[in-house]
Design a protein around this motif. Structure first.
Motif, PDB file in Angstrom:
ATOM      1  N   GLN A  11     -86.069 -23.730  -1.172  1.00 53.57           N
ATOM      2  CA  GLN A  11     -87.234 -24.358  -0.538  1.00 53.57           C
ATOM      3  C   GLN A  11     -88.064 -25.168  -1.549  1.00 53.57           C
ATOM      4  N   LEU A  12     -88.421 -24.547  -2.664  1.00 51.96           N
ATOM      5  CA  LEU A  12     -89.200 -25.257  -3.685  1.00 51.96           C
ATOM      6  C   LEU A  12     -88.328 -26.242  -4.453  1.00 51.96           C
ATOM      7  N   ASP A  31     -77.619 -24.974  -8.395  1.00 51.84           N
ATOM      8  CA  ASP A  31     -77.843 -23.782  -7.567  1.00 51.84           C
ATOM      9  C   ASP A  31     -76.672 -22.820  -7.785  1.00 51.84           C
ATOM     10  N   ASP A  36     -73.999 -18.989 -11.479  1.00 53.45           N
ATOM     11  CA  ASP A  36     -74.590 -17.721 -11.072  1.00 53.45           C
ATOM     12  C   ASP A  36     -75.393 -17.205 -12.270  1.00 53.45           C
ATOM     13  N   ILE A  37     -76.716 -17.166 -12.118  1.00 45.84           N
ATOM     14  CA  ILE A  37     -77.575 -16.851 -13.270  1.00 45.84           C
ATOM     15  C   ILE A  37     -77.448 -15.407 -13.744  1.00 45.84           C
ATOM     16  N   CYS A  58     -86.387 -21.886 -10.553  1.00 49.83           N
ATOM     17  CA  CYS A  58     -86.790 -21.592  -9.161  1.00 49.83           C
ATOM     18  C   CYS A  58     -85.847 -20.597  -8.492  1.00 49.83           C
ATOM     19  N   ALA A  59     -84.658 -20.383  -9.040  1.00 49.64           N
ATOM     20  CA  ALA A  59     -83.691 -19.497  -8.377  1.00 49.64           C
ATOM     21  C   ALA A  59     -84.226 -18.076  -8.353  1.00 49.64           C
ATOM     22  N   ALA A  60     -84.022 -17.407  -7.243  1.00 49.49           N
ATOM     23  CA  ALA A  60     -84.512 -16.031  -7.131  1.00 49.49           C
ATOM     24  C   ALA A  60     -83.892 -15.353  -5.920  1.00 49.49           C
ATOM     25  N   THR A  62     -85.147 -13.758  -2.840  1.00 48.91           N
ATOM     26  CA  THR A  62     -86.468 -13.893  -2.215  1.00 48.91           C
ATOM     27  C   THR A  62     -86.620 -13.136  -0.885  1.00 48.91           C
ATOM     28  N   SER A 100     -93.398 -17.249 -10.340  1.00 48.01           N
ATOM     29  CA  SER A 100     -93.611 -15.853  -9.966  1.00 48.01           C
ATOM     30  C   SER A 100     -94.480 -15.795  -8.707  1.00 48.01           C
ATOM     31  N   TYR A 125     -89.464  -6.409  -4.591  1.00 47.64           N
ATOM     32  CA  TYR A 125     -89.446  -7.832  -4.961  1.00 47.64           C
ATOM     33  C   TYR A 125     -90.520  -8.126  -6.011  1.00 47.64           C
ATOM     34  N   LYS A 129     -89.938  -9.450  -9.853  1.00 46.99           N
ATOM     35  CA  LYS A 129     -90.515 -10.702 -10.369  1.00 46.99           C
ATOM     36  C   LYS A 129     -91.391 -10.410 -11.593  1.00 46.99           C
ATOM     37  N   ILE A 148     -97.220 -18.173  -7.392  1.00 51.67           N
ATOM     38  CA  ILE A 148     -97.494 -18.912  -6.162  1.00 51.67           C
ATOM     39  C   ILE A 148     -97.434 -17.922  -4.994  1.00 51.67           C
ATOM     40  N   VAL A 151     -95.260 -19.523   0.487  1.00 54.90           N
ATOM     41  CA  VAL A 151     -94.680 -20.861   0.277  1.00 54.90           C
ATOM     42  C   VAL A 151     -94.103 -21.453   1.571  1.00 54.90           C
TER      43      VAL A 151
HETATM   44  N1  LIG Z   1     -90.996 -18.209  -0.711  1.00 49.76           N
HETATM   45  C1  LIG Z   1     -92.173 -17.681  -1.040  1.00 49.76           C
HETATM   46  O1  LIG Z   1     -93.036 -17.415  -0.176  1.00 49.76           O
HETATM   47  C2  LIG Z   1     -92.488 -17.399  -2.500  1.00 49.76           C
HETATM   48  C3  LIG Z   1     -93.723 -16.790  -2.807  1.00 49.76           C
HETATM   49  C4  LIG Z   1     -94.023 -16.543  -4.140  1.00 49.76           C
HETATM   50  C5  LIG Z   1     -93.117 -16.889  -5.130  1.00 49.76           C
HETATM   51  N2  LIG Z   1     -91.934 -17.456  -4.808  1.00 49.76           N
HETATM   52  C6  LIG Z   1     -90.995 -17.800  -5.898  1.00 49.76           C
HETATM   53  O2  LIG Z   1     -90.821 -19.212  -5.914  1.00 49.76           O
HETATM   54  C7  LIG Z   1     -89.491 -19.536  -6.316  1.00 49.76           C
HETATM   55  C8  LIG Z   1     -88.870 -20.468  -5.292  1.00 49.76           C
HETATM   56  O3  LIG Z   1     -88.855 -19.807  -4.022  1.00 49.76           O
HETATM   57  P1  LIG Z   1     -88.115 -20.442  -2.756  1.00 49.76           P
HETATM   58  O4  LIG Z   1     -88.864 -20.042  -1.545  1.00 49.76           O
HETATM   59  O5  LIG Z   1     -87.823 -21.880  -3.018  1.00 49.76           O
HETATM   60  O6  LIG Z   1     -86.739 -19.611  -2.809  1.00 49.76           O
HETATM   61  P2  LIG Z   1     -85.396 -19.853  -1.993  1.00 49.76           P
HETATM   62  O7  LIG Z   1     -85.579 -20.908  -0.950  1.00 49.76           O
HETATM   63  O8  LIG Z   1     -84.906 -18.505  -1.575  1.00 49.76           O
HETATM   64  O9  LIG Z   1     -84.417 -20.469  -3.105  1.00 49.76           O
HETATM   65  C9  LIG Z   1     -83.914 -19.677  -4.146  1.00 49.76           C
HETATM   66  C10 LIG Z   1     -82.579 -20.270  -4.548  1.00 49.76           C
HETATM   67  O10 LIG Z   1     -82.020 -19.456  -5.589  1.00 49.76           O
HETATM   68  C11 LIG Z   1     -80.632 -19.305  -5.318  1.00 49.76           C
HETATM   69  N3  LIG Z   1     -80.070 -18.119  -5.951  1.00 49.76           N
HETATM   70  C12 LIG Z   1     -80.084 -16.829  -5.497  1.00 49.76           C
HETATM   71  N4  LIG Z   1     -79.382 -16.035  -6.313  1.00 49.76           N
HETATM   72  C13 LIG Z   1     -78.914 -16.823  -7.308  1.00 49.76           C
HETATM   73  C14 LIG Z   1     -78.076 -16.570  -8.445  1.00 49.76           C
HETATM   74  N5  LIG Z   1     -77.590 -15.355  -8.715  1.00 49.76           N
HETATM   75  N6  LIG Z   1     -77.773 -17.611  -9.261  1.00 49.76           N
HETATM   76  C15 LIG Z   1     -78.235 -18.851  -8.993  1.00 49.76           C
HETATM   77  N7  LIG Z   1     -78.997 -19.147  -7.926  1.00 49.76           N
HETATM   78  C16 LIG Z   1     -79.344 -18.140  -7.093  1.00 49.76           C
HETATM   79  C17 LIG Z   1     -80.566 -19.215  -3.825  1.00 49.76           C
HETATM   80  O11 LIG Z   1     -79.259 -19.440  -3.355  1.00 49.76           O
HETATM   81  P3  LIG Z   1     -78.817 -18.737  -1.952  1.00 49.76           P
HETATM   82  O12 LIG Z   1     -79.742 -19.278  -0.906  1.00 49.76           O
HETATM   83  O13 LIG Z   1     -77.398 -19.165  -1.787  1.00 49.76           O
HETATM   84  O14 LIG Z   1     -78.997 -17.265  -2.168  1.00 49.76           O
HETATM   85  C18 LIG Z   1     -81.552 -20.303  -3.410  1.00 49.76           C
HETATM   86  O15 LIG Z   1     -80.959 -21.586  -3.342  1.00 49.76           O
HETATM   87  C19 LIG Z   1     -88.775 -18.197  -6.509  1.00 49.76           C
HETATM   88  O16 LIG Z   1     -88.818 -17.850  -7.867  1.00 49.76           O
HETATM   89  C20 LIG Z   1     -89.600 -17.222  -5.708  1.00 49.76           C
HETATM   90  O17 LIG Z   1     -89.521 -15.901  -6.229  1.00 49.76           O
HETATM   91  C21 LIG Z   1     -91.594 -17.739  -3.502  1.00 49.76           C
END
Ligand SMILES: NC(=O)c1ccc[n+]([C@@H]2O[C@H](COP(=O)([O-])OP(=O)(O)OC[C@H]3O[C@@H](n4cnc5c(N)ncnc54)[C@H](OP(=O)(O)O)[C@@H]3O)[C@@H](O)[C@H]2O)c1
Length: 285
Positions: A11-12, A31, A36-37, A58-60, A62, A100, A125, A129, A148, A151
């Motif tokens: 998403q981000l 990605d 794979d991180i 940004c990978a996590a 989530t 984070s 979670y 983090k 953040i 999101v």
């Molecule tokens: N979303 C929120 O509300 C929120 C709130 C606070 C903080 N954050 C933080 O902001 C950041 C971005 O969030 P987001 O919402 O954009 O997350 P997201 O949409 O879930 O994207 C995370 C990406 O990381 C990839 N990923 C997962 N496991 C991985 C691995 N082992 N190696 C490499 N890539 C991997 C995922 O791939 P797959 O989809 O294939 O698993 C996905 O493309 C993250 O660090 C999250 O913790 C998010």
């Protein structure tokens, strides 16, 4: 600057890559299919070969509720995976920006959390983090940690999209009204992250759109701006809405440090929501 972005399809990551490309940076957008991180040898080989000057991580993992039943998977990505990247960034002495969350805090009280306040996560979670934060601080000299919350962006599933879907299919939703925080729109956050990564103003920051709301107030504003005033929105207490992972009630985060360090704050969340609804073709009011 040559910048490697992990989680680039998330998403981000989707909006961040657009913003960085728009500024003329040399972006390496990866990605899980590229790397794979969680595998240290692969991470080291990939990053060393890519020769970035900075990594925005940004990978996590989530899935906040699923994490309660999948502690190992969550920790592997958010703690070990982040540690792998931190180790390589530290060894190469390059900048690393780690995203984070407000979930590192326990949610007690009503005072906005300052970046230096003590973390005390109340779900898996959040814990994972926070462990990620610790390894970044330990291994990387030139680190940014940006917390953040709530999101939303076009490139992923999120609360706004869920509300629109439920509003259309059911005509009524029940939403928690005693958890207070701030939504974060990914294109707005991307502007800040792109501003930040070219500086040497390292440290921990909080970044969300301006203004506070409860999830209930957020939902009401979504339906108002989407012209769906007919949807019935019922406020619930946290106790009335049981979910697997505990959520902090107080997710207010102080953004004073952004001012002190000369960064622009993000626009008001209502304004951000309006632009998001326009972006996905749902804006009516
Ligand atoms: N979303 C929120 O509300 C929120 C709130 C606070 C903080 N954050 C933080 O902001 C950041 C971005 O969030 P987001 O919402 O954009 O997350 P997201 O949409 O879930 O994207 C995370 C990406 O990381 C990839 N990923 C997962 N496991 C991985 C691995 N082992 N190696 C490499 N890539 C991997 C995922 O791939 P797959 O989809 O294939 O698993 C996905 O493309 C993250 O660090 C999250 O913790 C998010």
């Amino acid at each position: 600057m040559r910048i490697l972005v992990t989680g680039a399809k998330g998403q981000l990551g989707t909006d961040l890559v657009k913003e960085l490309n728009g500024r003329g940076h040399d972006v390496i957008a990866i990605d899980i299919k590229d790397l794979d991180i969680t595998r240290y040898a692969d991470v080291e080989k990939y990053i060393r070969a890519a020769k970035p000057e900075a990594v925005i991580h940004c990978a996590a993992y989530t899935a906040v509720d699923a994490a309660e039943d999948n502690i190992g998977a969550c920790m592997r990505v958010n703690c070990i995976g982040t540690g792998n990247i931190a180790k390589v960034c530290g060894d190469m002495n390059i900048r690393m920006l780690y995203l984070s969350t407000d979930y590192v805090f326990n949610g007690e009280g009503e005072r906005p959390w300052e970046p230096e306040d003590e973390a005390d996560p109340i779900n898996t979670y959040g814990m994972s983090k926070y462990e990620g934060e610790k390894v970044v601080k330990q291994d990387v000299l030139k680190y940014f940690i940006v917390r953040i919350s709530w999101v939303f962006g076009a490139g992923g599933s999120n609360f706004v999209k869920t509300m629109l879907k439920l509003g259309k299919s059911r005509g009524a939703v029940s939403v928690v009204s005693d958890q207070i925080g701030s939504p974060t729109y990914t294109p707005d956050l991307s502007v800040l992250l792109a501003d930040m990564i070219v500086t040497n103003k390292y440290g921990i920051y909080h970044a969300t759109n301006e203004g506070l709301c409860s999830w209930y107030e957020f939902a009401c504003e979504i339906f108002r701006q989407a012209g769906m005033d007919e949807v019935k929105v019922t406020p619930l207490t946290t106790e009335e809405y049981p979910v697997k992972a505990k959520r902090p009630k107080n997710s207010r985060m102080s953004k004073t440090k952004l001012d002190l360090k000369g960064f622009n704050r993000l626009p008001a969340w209502q304004d951000a929501l309006g632009r998001f609804l326009e972006e996905i073709g749902e804006k009516r009011a």
